[in-house]
Design a protein around this motif. Structure first.
Motif, mmCIF file in Angstrom:
data_model
loop_
_atom_site.group_PDB
_atom_site.id
_atom_site.type_symbol
_atom_site.label_atom_id
_atom_site.label_comp_id
_atom_site.label_asym_id
_atom_site.label_seq_id
_atom_site.Cartn_x
_atom_site.Cartn_y
_atom_site.Cartn_z
ATOM 1 N N ILE A 126 0.813 -1.224 0.000
ATOM 2 C CA ILE A 126 0.000 0.000 0.000
ATOM 3 C C ILE A 126 0.843 1.269 0.000
ATOM 4 O O ILE A 126 0.338 2.351 -0.320
ATOM 5 C CB ILE A 126 -0.949 0.021 1.218
ATOM 6 N N GLU A 127 2.128 1.158 0.331
ATOM 7 C CA GLU A 127 2.969 2.355 0.454
ATOM 8 C C GLU A 127 2.982 3.225 -0.802
ATOM 9 O O GLU A 127 2.912 4.470 -0.702
ATOM 10 C CB GLU A 127 4.397 1.950 0.825
ATOM 11 N N PRO A 128 3.090 2.648 -2.004
ATOM 12 C CA PRO A 128 3.124 3.505 -3.202
ATOM 13 C C PRO A 128 1.880 4.357 -3.377
ATOM 14 O O PRO A 128 1.902 5.346 -4.118
ATOM 15 C CB PRO A 128 3.254 2.495 -4.354
ATOM 16 N N TRP A 129 0.793 4.004 -2.712
ATOM 17 C CA TRP A 129 -0.464 4.709 -2.881
ATOM 18 C C TRP A 129 -0.696 5.755 -1.789
ATOM 19 O O TRP A 129 -1.717 6.463 -1.799
ATOM 20 C CB TRP A 129 -1.620 3.707 -2.887
ATOM 21 N N LEU A 130 0.264 5.861 -0.858
ATOM 22 C CA LEU A 130 0.167 6.853 0.214
ATOM 23 C C LEU A 130 0.846 8.153 -0.203
ATOM 24 O O LEU A 130 1.712 8.169 -1.078
ATOM 25 C CB LEU A 130 0.819 6.307 1.495
ATOM 26 N N SER A 131 0.473 9.219 0.457
ATOM 27 C CA SER A 131 1.094 10.508 0.147
ATOM 28 C C SER A 131 2.545 10.525 0.616
ATOM 29 O O SER A 131 2.939 9.741 1.496
ATOM 30 C CB SER A 131 0.326 11.638 0.829
ATOM 31 N N TYR A 132 3.325 11.404 0.037
ATOM 32 C CA TYR A 132 4.742 11.513 0.390
ATOM 33 C C TYR A 132 4.904 11.848 1.874
ATOM 34 O O TYR A 132 5.775 11.305 2.555
ATOM 35 C CB TYR A 132 5.406 12.609 -0.462
ATOM 36 N N GLY A 133 4.041 12.710 2.388
ATOM 37 C CA GLY A 133 4.140 13.103 3.790
ATOM 38 C C GLY A 133 3.913 11.933 4.733
ATOM 39 O O GLY A 133 4.637 11.762 5.719
ATOM 40 N N ILE A 134 2.918 11.117 4.445
ATOM 41 C CA ILE A 134 2.641 9.954 5.298
ATOM 42 C C ILE A 134 3.807 8.972 5.237
ATOM 43 O O ILE A 134 4.223 8.425 6.269
ATOM 44 C CB ILE A 134 1.330 9.272 4.854
ATOM 45 N N ARG A 135 4.361 8.750 4.041
ATOM 46 C CA ARG A 135 5.485 7.817 3.908
ATOM 47 C C ARG A 135 6.683 8.293 4.721
ATOM 48 O O ARG A 135 7.367 7.487 5.363
ATOM 49 C CB ARG A 135 5.875 7.654 2.437
ATOM 50 N N ARG A 136 6.941 9.575 4.714
ATOM 51 C CA ARG A 136 8.071 10.121 5.479
ATOM 52 C C ARG A 136 7.860 9.965 6.978
ATOM 53 O O ARG A 136 8.791 9.691 7.734
ATOM 54 C CB ARG A 136 8.276 11.607 5.139
ATOM 55 N N GLN A 137 6.610 10.150 7.438
ATOM 56 C CA GLN A 137 6.317 10.010 8.863
ATOM 57 C C GLN A 137 6.434 8.565 9.331
ATOM 58 O O GLN A 137 6.866 8.290 10.448
ATOM 59 C CB GLN A 137 4.911 10.530 9.156
ATOM 60 N N VAL A 138 6.060 7.641 8.473
ATOM 61 C CA VAL A 138 6.045 6.219 8.842
ATOM 62 C C VAL A 138 7.427 5.584 8.724
ATOM 63 O O VAL A 138 7.762 4.650 9.462
ATOM 64 C CB VAL A 138 5.033 5.464 7.960
ATOM 65 N N GLU A 139 8.248 6.091 7.828
ATOM 66 C CA GLU A 139 9.539 5.469 7.511
ATOM 67 C C GLU A 139 10.399 5.125 8.728
ATOM 68 O O GLU A 139 10.972 4.025 8.797
ATOM 69 C CB GLU A 139 10.320 6.383 6.559
ATOM 70 N N PRO A 140 10.538 6.000 9.742
ATOM 71 C CA PRO A 140 11.396 5.666 10.886
ATOM 72 C C PRO A 140 10.937 4.447 11.687
ATOM 73 O O PRO A 140 11.732 3.849 12.411
ATOM 74 C CB PRO A 140 11.329 6.934 11.756
ATOM 75 N N PHE A 141 9.668 4.070 11.557
ATOM 76 C CA PHE A 141 9.137 2.953 12.341
ATOM 77 C C PHE A 141 9.264 1.610 11.631
ATOM 78 O O PHE A 141 8.954 0.571 12.216
ATOM 79 C CB PHE A 141 7.659 3.209 12.676
ATOM 80 N N ALA A 142 9.720 1.635 10.381
ATOM 81 C CA ALA A 142 9.767 0.403 9.592
ATOM 82 C C ALA A 142 10.650 -0.659 10.229
ATOM 83 O O ALA A 142 10.340 -1.850 10.182
ATOM 84 C CB ALA A 142 10.237 0.710 8.171
ATOM 85 N N VAL A 143 11.752 -0.250 10.844
ATOM 86 C CA VAL A 143 12.700 -1.228 11.415
ATOM 87 C C VAL A 143 12.116 -1.942 12.626
ATOM 88 O O VAL A 143 12.621 -2.991 13.031
ATOM 89 C CB VAL A 143 14.028 -0.543 11.803
ATOM 90 N N PHE A 144 11.043 -1.387 13.206
ATOM 91 C CA PHE A 144 10.470 -1.989 14.412
ATOM 92 C C PHE A 144 9.226 -2.838 14.116
ATOM 93 O O PHE A 144 8.719 -3.509 15.013
ATOM 94 C CB PHE A 144 10.076 -0.888 15.409
ATOM 95 N N GLY A 145 8.739 -2.809 12.874
ATOM 96 C CA GLY A 145 7.492 -3.485 12.554
ATOM 97 C C GLY A 145 7.516 -4.973 12.835
ATOM 98 O O GLY A 145 6.604 -5.519 13.468
ATOM 99 N N LEU A 146 8.572 -5.650 12.391
ATOM 100 C CA LEU A 146 8.677 -7.094 12.587
ATOM 101 C C LEU A 146 8.682 -7.457 14.063
ATOM 102 O O LEU A 146 7.989 -8.387 14.496
ATOM 103 C CB LEU A 146 9.963 -7.597 11.918
#
Length: 264
Positions: free
Chosen positions: A190-210
């Motif tokens: 779903i990431e490609p369909w999100l706005s650039y701002g939302i992707r930037r806000q979420v990016e730092p949390f990606a390493v903790f998702g798993l």
């Protein structure tokens, strides 16, 4: 669009072939009841089969990226199925195997580095992320096929249990990895369909998702609800909860096995 890669960049790795050989030999030992320690044979068979599925999961990401425009994939070694070529071997192989050993949870981690700037089109980006979990879905279909086809006559009990446990791992991997959680493939879809701002806000949390997903599954209430749903799905495919329980029980051969399972 060219997808040509050097022959050496797509030659199957001896490491992967070795893992596949362990799967084949240990699977034969389980089927023929050749091993003096059937639990050890089941452990080797399931673990090797799980690692093979992890390698193919990552290969699916890489191959789809190659045909979508990232021609750098070949030089990175991802098409050789060598797990040591992944960006984070810890996330792609070590942790998923530990998750299986400790809790019987199938959860692959994405660790192939794709140069997204080489790829245009949101659908292509989504498909690249979906390719890995769809591989697990295919594995789940293969593992459950003998059950829903009622083709278990003559199948040794230990092999039946091993297949049931493998099916559990593949179903959990498919569902968990498709969750829209940063760091998992579901979010990548779903990431490609999100706005650039939302992707930037979420990016730092990606390493903790798993780790967050795995941590939630250790909460008894969450674990119960999740596995009730998993067992319900498997039950509809003909795989009983007792089969998967006995499979996990036999897999953890270092613990006292349950006599009712008849393996050990």
């Amino acid at each position: 669009m060219t997808t040509a890669v050097a022959r050496s960049d797509r030659r199957i790795s001896p490491i992967f072939l070795g893992i596949a050989a362990v799967m084949a030999v240990s699977g034969w030992a389980v089927w023929t009841d050749f091993a003096e320690l059937p639990g050890l044979a089941i452990f080797l068979f399931v673990t090797a089969a799980w690692v093979v599925s992890l390698c193919l999961h990552e290969y699916a990401h890489a191959r789809t990226a190659l045909h979508s425009g990232d021609i750098s994939i070949g030089a990175k070694g991802y098409l050789t199925l060598n797990p040591l070529k992944y960006t984070h071997a810890l996330l792609s192989i070590v942790l998923p195997v530990l998750f299986v050993i400790l809790g019987g949870i199938g959860l692959p981690g994405g660790a192939v580095f794709i140069e997204r700037g080489r790829i245009s089109g949101r659908w292509k980006h989504s498909l690249i992320s979906a390719a890995g979990p769809l591989t697990n879905v295919l594995f789940a279909v293969v593992c459950t096929a003998p059950f829903w086809l009622h083709a278990l006559d003559g199948v040794p009990l230990g092999f039946r249990y091993a297949l049931a446990f493998l099916a559990l791992l593949q179903v959990t991997a498919s569902i968990l990895n498709l969750l829209p959680v940063p760091g998992l493939d579901g979010y990548g879809v779903i990431e490609p369909w999100l706005s650039y701002g939302i992707r930037r806000q979420v990016e730092p949390f990606a390493v903790f998702g798993l780790f967050a997903v795995f941590g939630l599954l250790w909460i008894p209430e969450v674990n119960t609800v999740f596995f009730d749903a998993i067992h319900g799905l498997l039950q509809s495919l003909g795989v009983s909860e007792s089969d998967t329980y006995c499979g996990f029980d036999a897999y953890q051969f270092w613990q006292q096995s349950n006599p009712s399972c008849g393996v050990g």
